[in-house]
Motif scaffolding. Structure first.
Motif, PDB file in Angstrom:
ATOM      1  N   ALA A 121      11.002 -35.975   4.641  1.00  0.00           N
ATOM      2  CA  ALA A 121      10.480 -36.910   3.222  1.00  0.00           C
ATOM      3  C   ALA A 121      10.697 -38.199   3.675  1.00  0.00           C
ATOM      4  CB  ALA A 121      11.206 -36.438   2.118  1.00  0.00           C
ATOM      5  N   VAL A 122       9.541 -39.028   3.299  1.00  0.00           N
ATOM      6  CA  VAL A 122       9.585 -40.347   3.419  1.00  0.00           C
ATOM      7  C   VAL A 122       9.967 -40.953   2.134  1.00  0.00           C
ATOM      8  CG1 VAL A 122       8.274 -42.524   3.942  1.00  0.00           C
ATOM      9  CG2 VAL A 122       8.001 -40.385   5.261  1.00  0.00           C
ATOM     10  N   LYS A 123      11.005 -42.078   2.117  1.00  0.00           N
ATOM     11  CA  LYS A 123      11.375 -42.636   0.898  1.00  0.00           C
ATOM     12  C   LYS A 123      10.613 -43.778   0.249  1.00  0.00           C
ATOM     13  CE  LYS A 123      15.366 -44.311   0.506  1.00  0.00           C
ATOM     14  NZ  LYS A 123      17.052 -44.563   0.503  1.00  0.00           N
ATOM     15  N   CYS A 124       9.965 -43.885  -0.975  1.00  0.00           N
ATOM     16  CA  CYS A 124       9.513 -44.901  -1.408  1.00  0.00           C
ATOM     17  C   CYS A 124      10.089 -46.100  -1.208  1.00  0.00           C
ATOM     18  CB  CYS A 124       8.788 -44.677  -2.714  1.00  0.00           C
ATOM     19  SG  CYS A 124       8.141 -46.147  -3.579  1.00  0.00           S
ATOM     20  N   PRO A 125       9.622 -47.202  -0.525  1.00  0.00           N
ATOM     21  CA  PRO A 125      10.635 -48.401  -0.545  1.00  0.00           C
ATOM     22  C   PRO A 125      10.620 -49.277  -1.805  1.00  0.00           C
ATOM     23  CG  PRO A 125       8.507 -48.764   0.419  1.00  0.00           C
ATOM     24  CD  PRO A 125       8.533 -47.319   0.167  1.00  0.00           C
ATOM     25  N   ARG A 126      10.012 -48.696  -2.610  1.00  0.00           N
ATOM     26  CA  ARG A 126      10.086 -49.475  -4.127  1.00  0.00           C
ATOM     27  C   ARG A 126      10.981 -48.697  -5.129  1.00  0.00           C
ATOM     28  NH1 ARG A 126       4.975 -50.391  -2.137  1.00  0.00           N
ATOM     29  NH2 ARG A 126       4.449 -52.657  -1.772  1.00  0.00           N
ATOM     30  N   CYS A 127      10.493 -47.553  -5.409  1.00  0.00           N
ATOM     31  CA  CYS A 127      11.218 -46.926  -6.375  1.00  0.00           C
ATOM     32  C   CYS A 127      12.155 -45.751  -5.725  1.00  0.00           C
ATOM     33  CB  CYS A 127      10.435 -46.320  -7.387  1.00  0.00           C
ATOM     34  SG  CYS A 127       9.759 -44.871  -6.907  1.00  0.00           S
ATOM     35  N   HIS A 128      12.409 -45.761  -4.564  1.00  0.00           N
ATOM     36  CA  HIS A 128      13.054 -44.650  -3.812  1.00  0.00           C
ATOM     37  C   HIS A 128      13.180 -43.332  -3.867  1.00  0.00           C
ATOM     38  CE1 HIS A 128      15.136 -48.449  -2.456  1.00  0.00           C
ATOM     39  NE2 HIS A 128      15.399 -48.824  -3.700  1.00  0.00           N
ATOM     40  N   SER A 129      11.859 -43.006  -4.706  1.00  0.00           N
ATOM     41  CA  SER A 129      11.572 -41.434  -4.856  1.00  0.00           C
ATOM     42  C   SER A 129      11.232 -40.922  -3.559  1.00  0.00           C
ATOM     43  CB  SER A 129      10.364 -41.394  -5.895  1.00  0.00           C
ATOM     44  OG  SER A 129       9.930 -40.124  -5.799  1.00  0.00           O
ATOM     45  N   LEU A 130      11.632 -39.439  -3.299  1.00  0.00           N
ATOM     46  CA  LEU A 130      11.119 -38.845  -1.977  1.00  0.00           C
ATOM     47  C   LEU A 130       9.980 -38.167  -2.274  1.00  0.00           C
ATOM     48  CD1 LEU A 130      14.802 -37.487  -1.056  1.00  0.00           C
ATOM     49  CD2 LEU A 130      13.598 -39.294   0.236  1.00  0.00           C
ATOM     50  N   ASP A 131       9.573 -38.272  -3.499  1.00  0.00           N
ATOM     51  CA  ASP A 131       7.985 -37.436  -3.901  1.00  0.00           C
ATOM     52  C   ASP A 131       6.804 -38.101  -3.199  1.00  0.00           C
ATOM     53  OD1 ASP A 131       6.307 -35.847  -4.608  1.00  0.00           O
ATOM     54  OD2 ASP A 131       6.723 -36.135  -6.647  1.00  0.00           O
ATOM     55  N   THR A 132       6.891 -38.362  -2.043  1.00  0.00           N
ATOM     56  CA  THR A 132       5.749 -39.315  -1.670  1.00  0.00           C
ATOM     57  C   THR A 132       4.728 -38.459  -0.664  1.00  0.00           C
ATOM     58  OG1 THR A 132       6.944 -39.797   0.196  1.00  0.00           O
ATOM     59  CG2 THR A 132       7.096 -41.215  -1.473  1.00  0.00           C
TER      60      THR A 132
END
Lengths: 163, 293
Positions: A121-132
């Motif tokens: 999983a790649v973590k969203c750099p803005r909200c840190h969600s792993l759902d990307t």
């Protein structure tokens, strides 16, 4: 100045040069700065390695290096070496942290030999969600892929793993 | 042409003369873009033999012609991500071409620009597959699949080349080609298993391009001459066949049963398509020799 202090100073001059595409990253952070050595007098040889074969940033980095050394009274010659080939494992930890703070997801994990079919999983750099999700493996530059966050819906760049 | 025109023309030539003669590399003389790929060489020396230089030229020409073909898609791909993807792949191929041509040029006393812009059609050593027109998107994807799987196998083999520079260029290139291969496989699956129309177009593209596959695997005298610096193409065929068959089966497509074309690009005998491609690629350099920007 003692020999070692001069060498450290030369390295630091080179290390202040940044990637023109990702200005928060120095070429030291990126791991493309290989060696700085004196050739006698004010002549300096800097060795760098390209991230990607066709990366147009290398030309700019070369000019920036020459300028940075000129500002300190040195004449720099820049050498490009292809071997050992650069991989994202050469990027420093502080470089990865700077990337994320800048809004680009750093490479996930280390490079590997051979195929790994399990996607990390790649973590969203803005909200840190792993759902990307990956929108395209090819992004604004060779080293990046385009992702989108399903949580905050923002698209973002991912500095992809190159092993 | 009247006298004043002649004068103007001479004036322009004088301007360009300050950039050096046509043998100078545009890359070298361009202020502000002083990348000197001419300096790329692991050993610092040129190739050990004419055969190795010729071999590097072949590898470089395949990459150069493919880069030129792919760059056409920028602004024309079916979605913006594909503009970017094919543009990136073209850029990688161009990077590989530059490294190979610079290396070959060291032996022949020529710059990368001279080799790219000032050779005639029959002096190119590229294979017919890369010069095939882009066609529709299916044709481009099938060409990418066939070439990327081949380059991936070849470059992997060449990372063990006894020639240090060829090994280094390929060690770098193979990482990038791996992405190109993935990209082509994903699109092959998507189009093969997509609509009836996308699958039909993939079958047409496969049948049209398959005749140019054979040339990739022909052993030549050159491969004997380069020895362990190169790789014998025929030895890569079985692995290539196996990988392509698996991808096509996954995509619901059949391996075409069509005979090989008479393709002798390695000997400078090309299809009609290469001339048009070169005309477009070379026109600027030939119209304004030594120009830079």
């Amino acid at each position: 100045m003692a020999q070692q202090a001069v060498d450290t100073q030369l390295w630091e001059i080179a290390a202040q040069v940044t990637d023109p595409e990702i200005p928060v990253l120095s070429i030291e952070d990126l791991g493309i700065l290989r060696e700085v050595r004196r050739e006698g007098g004010d002549a300096v040889v800097v060795t760098i390695t390209p991230t990607y074969s066709g990366c147009p940033a290398m030309g700019t980095i070369q000019v920036d290096l020459e300028r940075a050394f000129a500002a300190h009274g040195y004449t720099a010659r820049v050498e490009l070496v292809l071997t050992p080939a650069w991989s994202t494992d050469w990027m420093t930890e502080s470089g990865q942290a700077k990337l994320e703070a800048y809004g680009i997801a750093p490479p996930t994990g280390k490079g590997h030999a051979g195929r790994v079919t399990l996607g990390l999983a790649v973590k969203c750099p803005r909200c840190h969600s792993l759902d990307t999700k990956e929108l395209s493996r090819f992004g604004s530059t060779s080293c990046k892929a385009l992702y989108q966050c399903r949580e905050c819906l923002e698209p973002f760049d991912y500095f992809k793993v190159l092993s | 042409m009247n006298a004043s025109n002649t004068h103007i023309t001479e004036g322009i030539e004088d301007d360009f003369a300050s950039f050096g003669d046509i043998t100078a590399s545009a890359t070298r003389v361009t202020p502000g873009n002083a990348l000197r790929p001419e300096d790329i060489a692991v050993a610092g020396e040129g190739p050990a033999s004419d055969a190795v230089a010729e071999y590097a030229l072949q590898l470089g020409d395949d990459a150069l012609i493919l880069a030129q073909r792919l760059s056409w898609w920028i602004s024309r791909a079916p979605e913006i991500e594909e503009d970017v993807a094919l543009g990136n792949i073209a850029l990688d191929q161009l990077g590989h071409a530059r490294s190979f041509l610079i290396y070959a040029g060291k032996r022949f006393g020529k710059t990368e620009d001279e080799l790219a812009y000032w050779r005639e059609e029959d002096e190119f050593r590229s294979c017919h597959l890369v010069e095939q027109p882009n066609g529709d998107f299916a044709v481009t994807i099938v060409r990418q699949l066939l070439v990327a799987v081949f380059q991936n196998l070849l470059y992997t083999e060449l990372t063990r080349s006894s020639d240090e520079t060829i090994a280094a260029i390929c060690a770098k290139a193979v990482k990038e080609v791996d992405y190109h291969r993935d990209h082509a496989i994903q699109w092959t699956l998507r189009l093969g298993r997509g609509t009836e129309e996308s699958a039909r177009r993939m079958r047409v593209a496969l049948a049209d391009l398959w005749p140019y596959v054979g040339e990739l695997f022909v052993d030549e005298q050159l491969h004997d001459d380069v020895g362990t610096a190169g790789a014998r193409p025929s030895t890569l065929r079985a692995a290539w066949d196996e990988e392509i068959a698996a991808v096509l089966a996954d995509a619901g497509l059949d391996v075409p049963q069509v005979p090989d074309a008479m393709a002798r690009g390695r000997h400078g005998e090309h299809s009609e398509h290469l001339g048009y491609l070169l005309a477009e690629m070379q026109v600027l350099a030939r119209k304004h020799p030594g120009a830079s920007w």
